[in-house]
Design a protein around this motif. Structure first.
Motif, PDB file in Angstrom:
ATOM      1  N   TRP A 140       0.884  -1.335   0.061  1.00 39.32           N
ATOM      2  CA  TRP A 140       0.080   0.045   0.121  1.00 39.32           C
ATOM      3  C   TRP A 140       0.740   1.263   0.082  1.00 39.32           C
ATOM      4  N   SER A 141       0.293   2.251  -0.607  1.00 40.42           N
ATOM      5  CA  SER A 141       1.143   3.701  -0.810  1.00 40.42           C
ATOM      6  C   SER A 141       0.281   4.819  -0.473  1.00 40.42           C
ATOM      7  N   ASP A 142       0.784   5.709   0.009  1.00 37.95           N
ATOM      8  CA  ASP A 142      -0.075   6.922   0.146  1.00 37.95           C
ATOM      9  C   ASP A 142       0.262   7.815  -1.145  1.00 37.95           C
ATOM     10  N   GLY A 143       0.943   7.401  -2.071  1.00 38.88           N
ATOM     11  CA  GLY A 143       1.567   8.239  -3.178  1.00 38.88           C
ATOM     12  C   GLY A 143       0.055   8.438  -4.181  1.00 38.88           C
ATOM     13  N   HIS A 144       0.121   9.531  -4.837  1.00 36.52           N
ATOM     14  CA  HIS A 144      -0.885   9.621  -5.521  1.00 36.52           C
ATOM     15  C   HIS A 144      -1.041  10.951  -6.621  1.00 36.52           C
ATOM     16  N   HIS A 145      -1.571  11.032  -7.704  1.00 33.00           N
ATOM     17  CA  HIS A 145      -1.645  12.084  -8.764  1.00 33.00           C
ATOM     18  C   HIS A 145      -2.190  13.261  -7.806  1.00 33.00           C
ATOM     19  N   GLY A 146      -1.778  14.407  -8.235  1.00 33.20           N
ATOM     20  CA  GLY A 146      -2.296  15.640  -7.600  1.00 33.20           C
ATOM     21  C   GLY A 146      -3.849  15.999  -7.526  1.00 33.20           C
ATOM     22  N   ASP A 147      -4.379  15.227  -8.685  1.00 30.28           N
ATOM     23  CA  ASP A 147      -5.648  15.645  -8.974  1.00 30.28           C
ATOM     24  C   ASP A 147      -6.468  14.163  -8.710  1.00 30.28           C
ATOM     25  N   GLN A 148      -6.030  13.220  -8.032  1.00 30.22           N
ATOM     26  CA  GLN A 148      -6.624  12.023  -8.026  1.00 30.22           C
ATOM     27  C   GLN A 148      -7.709  12.048  -6.835  1.00 30.22           C
ATOM     28  N   PRO A 149      -8.768  11.536  -6.824  1.00 22.97           N
ATOM     29  CA  PRO A 149      -9.602  11.737  -5.848  1.00 22.97           C
ATOM     30  C   PRO A 149      -9.310  11.034  -4.455  1.00 22.97           C
ATOM     31  N   ALA A 150      -8.677   9.718  -4.410  1.00 25.41           N
ATOM     32  CA  ALA A 150      -8.282   9.428  -3.398  1.00 25.41           C
ATOM     33  C   ALA A 150      -6.851   9.488  -3.314  1.00 25.41           C
ATOM     34  N   HIS A 151      -6.037   9.902  -2.099  1.00 25.84           N
ATOM     35  CA  HIS A 151      -5.004  10.112  -1.657  1.00 25.84           C
ATOM     36  C   HIS A 151      -4.119   8.664  -1.357  1.00 25.84           C
ATOM     37  N   ALA A 152      -4.294   7.654  -2.246  1.00 27.66           N
ATOM     38  CA  ALA A 152      -3.771   6.407  -2.036  1.00 27.66           C
ATOM     39  C   ALA A 152      -3.502   5.567  -3.188  1.00 27.66           C
ATOM     40  N   SER A 153      -2.747   4.379  -3.204  1.00 25.61           N
ATOM     41  CA  SER A 153      -2.623   3.784  -4.396  1.00 25.61           C
ATOM     42  C   SER A 153      -1.849   2.404  -4.043  1.00 25.61           C
ATOM     43  N   LEU A 154      -1.824   1.477  -4.875  1.00 30.22           N
ATOM     44  CA  LEU A 154      -1.315   0.145  -4.795  1.00 30.22           C
ATOM     45  C   LEU A 154       0.274   0.287  -5.514  1.00 30.22           C
ATOM     46  N   ARG A 155       1.164  -0.215  -4.945  1.00 27.62           N
ATOM     47  CA  ARG A 155       2.777  -0.337  -5.681  1.00 27.62           C
ATOM     48  C   ARG A 155       2.827  -1.924  -5.793  1.00 27.62           C
ATOM     49  N   PHE A 156       2.948  -1.995  -7.081  1.00 28.09           N
ATOM     50  CA  PHE A 156       3.195  -3.168  -7.713  1.00 28.09           C
ATOM     51  C   PHE A 156       4.746  -3.530  -8.108  1.00 28.09           C
ATOM     52  N   ASP A 157       5.213  -4.701  -7.861  1.00 28.35           N
ATOM     53  CA  ASP A 157       6.691  -5.114  -7.948  1.00 28.35           C
ATOM     54  C   ASP A 157       6.682  -6.130  -8.852  1.00 28.35           C
ATOM     55  N   GLY A 158       5.962  -6.031  -9.972  1.00 28.63           N
ATOM     56  CA  GLY A 158       5.988  -7.241 -10.854  1.00 28.63           C
ATOM     57  C   GLY A 158       7.477  -7.193 -11.633  1.00 28.63           C
ATOM     58  N   GLY A 159       7.431  -8.189 -12.298  1.00 28.59           N
ATOM     59  CA  GLY A 159       8.547  -8.508 -13.130  1.00 28.59           C
ATOM     60  C   GLY A 159       8.205  -9.575 -14.295  1.00 28.59           C
ATOM     61  N   LYS A 160       9.383  -9.940 -15.219  1.00 23.07           N
ATOM     62  CA  LYS A 160       9.121 -10.705 -16.224  1.00 23.07           C
ATOM     63  C   LYS A 160       9.987 -12.102 -15.911  1.00 23.07           C
ATOM     64  N   ASN A 161      11.221 -12.136 -15.324  1.00 24.80           N
ATOM     65  CA  ASN A 161      12.205 -12.953 -15.041  1.00 24.80           C
ATOM     66  C   ASN A 161      12.427 -13.046 -13.472  1.00 24.80           C
ATOM     67  N   PRO A 162      11.940 -13.971 -12.838  1.00 20.94           N
ATOM     68  CA  PRO A 162      11.053 -14.953 -13.050  1.00 20.94           C
ATOM     69  C   PRO A 162       9.625 -14.561 -13.112  1.00 20.94           C
ATOM     70  N   ASP A 163       8.686 -14.994 -13.685  1.00 19.40           N
ATOM     71  CA  ASP A 163       7.302 -14.562 -13.541  1.00 19.40           C
ATOM     72  C   ASP A 163       6.821 -14.226 -12.275  1.00 19.40           C
ATOM     73  N   ARG A 164       6.518 -12.705 -11.920  1.00 22.07           N
ATOM     74  CA  ARG A 164       6.120 -12.497 -10.822  1.00 22.07           C
ATOM     75  C   ARG A 164       5.335 -11.354 -10.816  1.00 22.07           C
ATOM     76  N   GLY A 165       4.255 -11.264  -9.735  1.00 18.73           N
ATOM     77  CA  GLY A 165       3.362 -10.099  -9.981  1.00 18.73           C
ATOM     78  C   GLY A 165       2.331 -10.281  -8.982  1.00 18.73           C
ATOM     79  N   ALA A 166       1.333  -9.248  -9.117  1.00 18.65           N
ATOM     80  CA  ALA A 166       0.140  -9.333  -8.471  1.00 18.65           C
ATOM     81  C   ALA A 166      -1.056  -9.011  -9.059  1.00 18.65           C
ATOM     82  N   ILE A 167      -2.121  -9.146  -8.830  1.00 20.25           N
ATOM     83  CA  ILE A 167      -3.330  -8.699  -9.471  1.00 20.25           C
ATOM     84  C   ILE A 167      -4.543  -8.379  -8.589  1.00 20.25           C
TER      85      ILE A 167
END
Length: 633
Positions: A431-458
């Motif tokens: 979880w992150s409190d980072g956000h676009h200045g004009d985004q309604p919610a002041h929160a976001s999700l930080r994904f640390d995906g990658g290709k090798n090895p197959d990794r990610g979250a959805i």
């Protein structure tokens, strides 16, 4: 190539056609002709404005605007060798281009005339009627306009013509010192107010106290200080404070963080320097003067084009009088003086305006907006990751557990559930409190995906979510906010941002790159180009939109808008270039889940998104950009 043969950033061609059609006044003898000259100037200005349909004010809310700077015109008002026509042409240009170029203000830097006689001053004042009432402006006294030690000199021909009474009808005029030789203006441009101080060429202690009082009464306004004598050229384009400039610096500028730009004439050649004030911030000091050039500079102007989006001020210098002439008939000296492109005549200043003005006018962050404020008619789904939308909310850097739910705040039941790909570790989604200045919610999700090895979250909808089968035949708008890490490290080629699961071949589509790619997906290419590919519900087609390279380290708003006929992708409110005209009606969904954080191929996830994803909304109709999430109330 000179301006007459090249495209113009300010679109000057119509102006030039009109200007060339007006007969030049030629040299005008100053003595006894002031009334005739003023009448002629007014008649010409009215004819120009009526013929061209111009003279309109600019857009005070646009983040791009111009302040025009006019230096020493003294050799154009020199006894019986006066020729006001170059200055009239400059004024006609400013009036004509005010709307298109968004010219907010013009400031004269003094030495209007050569001797300051009543005849010279009267002719100059008549010439200013060309611009009067059409573009707001300021004029300050130079040493050739007045006599006496400082602004306590008393009455003068200059004060009679260019004193406070001249400006009282201007909406920008804020006031004047008791002596009348110092004025200030407040102009609105770029969605905010700016202060212009026009100070006498020799400001007294009383004048400095007056200027300080103006700044004290307008503590949140960025200020441009203009005066006649502030810096002299020290060689190689470097400017240094003159004795009077040092007095202004020590007595006013350095202690007032508001003053970020200080402009003077008097000396030549032009030059510039950057000084550091008591707050540790940059103050740009410029010399602008072209009286040493052919025809006394030909009423040359300098345009300071502010771009609050880019964080820049672009400066260019040219003579509208020379510019208006037929290039084939320009004399050699006129041709070489049309435009100056040396490093002290044409340049850009990089200014982070929010950071530079933070000490006296900090930007107030936009407050979060409740979900109810961003649910327009036709909203199918809306997800956000603050406590209003994500079960349990979050803390920066803390993993968001598998099984956590992001509620569909539209009320349509399209909730998302978190899961890792390929049994990945917890840090793949935080979880992150980072956000676009004009985004309604002041929160976001930080994904640390990658290709090798197959990794990610959805995050995926449930098997029975209504969104899975929605076909959007009447159009749709899909919006999201993303931020890519800086540095952008690793192999993240063709990572998905959002998509619907399933093979387009299973939907009966035959025209695409592969029948195994999903029916709709928003992806990022190896070059960080945004790719939106859709297999429409009605057509057997795969129209694909491509953007430019998206920036790393900065929040970006993305909107995909389909009106039932074709699709247009917007990045930060701007339509991208490669939006196909191919018909596209609806989305060929297969009843399979909608996904944030990855894209399938042959119904398998090969990698996850790398970066931040914020508020995401889907509406079942085309939205105008003014109704995007960035502009919602």
């Amino acid at each position: 190539m000179d301006r007459a043969g090249s495209p113009s950033r300010f679109g000057r061609r119509t102006l030039l056609q009109t200007a060339v059609a007006v007969p030049a006044a030629g040299a005008v003898t100053a003595v006894g002709t002031a009334q005739a000259a003023e009448a002629q100037a007014q008649t010409q200005a009215q004819a120009q404005a009526q013929a061209a349909g111009r003279g309109r004010g600019g857009d005070s809310e646009s983040p791009r605007f111009v302040i025009a700077v006019l230096p020493d015109t003294q050799y154009l008002f020199d006894a019986d060798s006066a020729d006001p026509e170059p200055l009239r042409e400059t004024f006609r240009y400013l009036v004509a281009e005010r709307g298109e170029a968004n010219i907010a203000f013009m400031t004269h830097l003094g030495d209007v005339t050569e001797h300051g006689t009543e005849d010279e001053i009267t002719l100059a004042a008549a010439t200013f009627r060309t611009i009067h009432g059409k573009v707001p402006y300021s004029v300050l006294a130079g040493n050739h306009d007045v006599t006496g030690a400082d602004d306590q000199r008393g009455d003068s021909a200059y004060l009679d013509a260019f004193g406070p009474e001249r400006y009282r009808s201007m909406p920008t005029f804020g006031g004047a010192s008791d002596d009348g030789y110092n004025t200030y203006h407040v102009l609105r441009a770029g969605g905010r107010e700016w202060l212009v101080l026009a100070l006498d060429w020799r400001v007294s202690d009383k004048g400095l106290r007056w200027a300080q009082g103006v700044l004290d009464r307008h503590p949140e306004l960025p200020a441009v200080l203009t005066t006649h004598d502030i810096a002299f050229p020290a060689g190689d384009g470097e400017a240094r404070l003159s004795d009077h400039g040092r007095r202004l610096w020590d007595g006013l500028i350095r202690g007032n963080d508001q003053i970020f730009l200080a402009l003077g004439g008097h000396y030549w050649p032009p030059g510039r320097t950057v000084l550091t004030n008591d707050a540790g911030n940059a103050v740009h000091v410029h010399i602008t003067n072209y009286q040493d050039r052919y025809y006394g500079g030909g009423a040359m102007i300098r345009l300071y084009a502010f771009d609050l989006v880019r964080g820049a001020v672009d400066v260019e210098t040219f003579s509208p009088w020379f510019l208006a002439r037929d290039p084939r008939r320009r004399t050699p000296l006129a041709a070489e003086t049309v435009e100056l492109t040396g490093p002290d005549d044409r340049f850009s200043l990089a200014i982070d305006f929010a950071e530079r003005f933070a000490g006296f006018a900090p930007v107030v962050p936009r407050r979060p907006r409740p979900p109810s404020a961003v649910l327009p008619r036709g909203t199918v789904a809306y997800w956000r990751f603050d406590s209003a939308g994500l079960d349990g909310g979050g803390r920066t850097g803390r993993p968001v557990a598998d099984g956590s739910r992001a509620r569909d705040l539209s009320g349509n039941g399209n909730h998302l559930t978190v899961r890792r790909l390929h049994d990945g570790p917890a840090e793949l989604l935080t979880w992150s409190d980072g956000h676009h200045g004009d985004q309604p919610a002041h929160a976001s999700l930080r994904f640390d995906g990658g290709k090798n090895p197959d990794r990610g979250a959805i995050l995926t909808t449930a098997a029975d979510a209504p969104l899975n089968s929605a076909t959007f035949d009447s159009g749709y708008t899909i919006e999201t906010f993303i931020r890519l890490p800086d540095p952008f490290e690793g192999d993240h080629a063709w990572m998905g941002i959002l998509s619907w699961e399933g093979r387009n071949g299973d939907a009966g589509k035959t025209t695409g790159w592969s029948p195994d790619e999903p029916t709709c997906s928003l992806n990022l290419s190896p070059e960080r180009f945004l790719q939106y590919v859709v297999y429409p519900h009605r057509q057997d087609a795969d129209p694909t939109s491509w953007s430019h390279t998206l920036p790393a380290g900065r929040w970006t708003h993305i909107a995909v808008v389909n009106d039932g006929r074709r699709t247009v992708v917007y990045v930060d409110g701007s339509p991208i270039a490669r939006n196909p005209a191919q018909p596209s009606t609806g989305i060929a969904t297969l009843g399979k889940p909608f996904v944030i954080g990855a894209t399938q191929f042959d119904e398998r996830y090969e990698q996850g998104f790398y970066g931040w994803i914020g508020d995401t909304r889907i509406v079942s109709r085309a939205l105008d950009p003014k109704h995007f999430l960035t502009h919602s109330p």
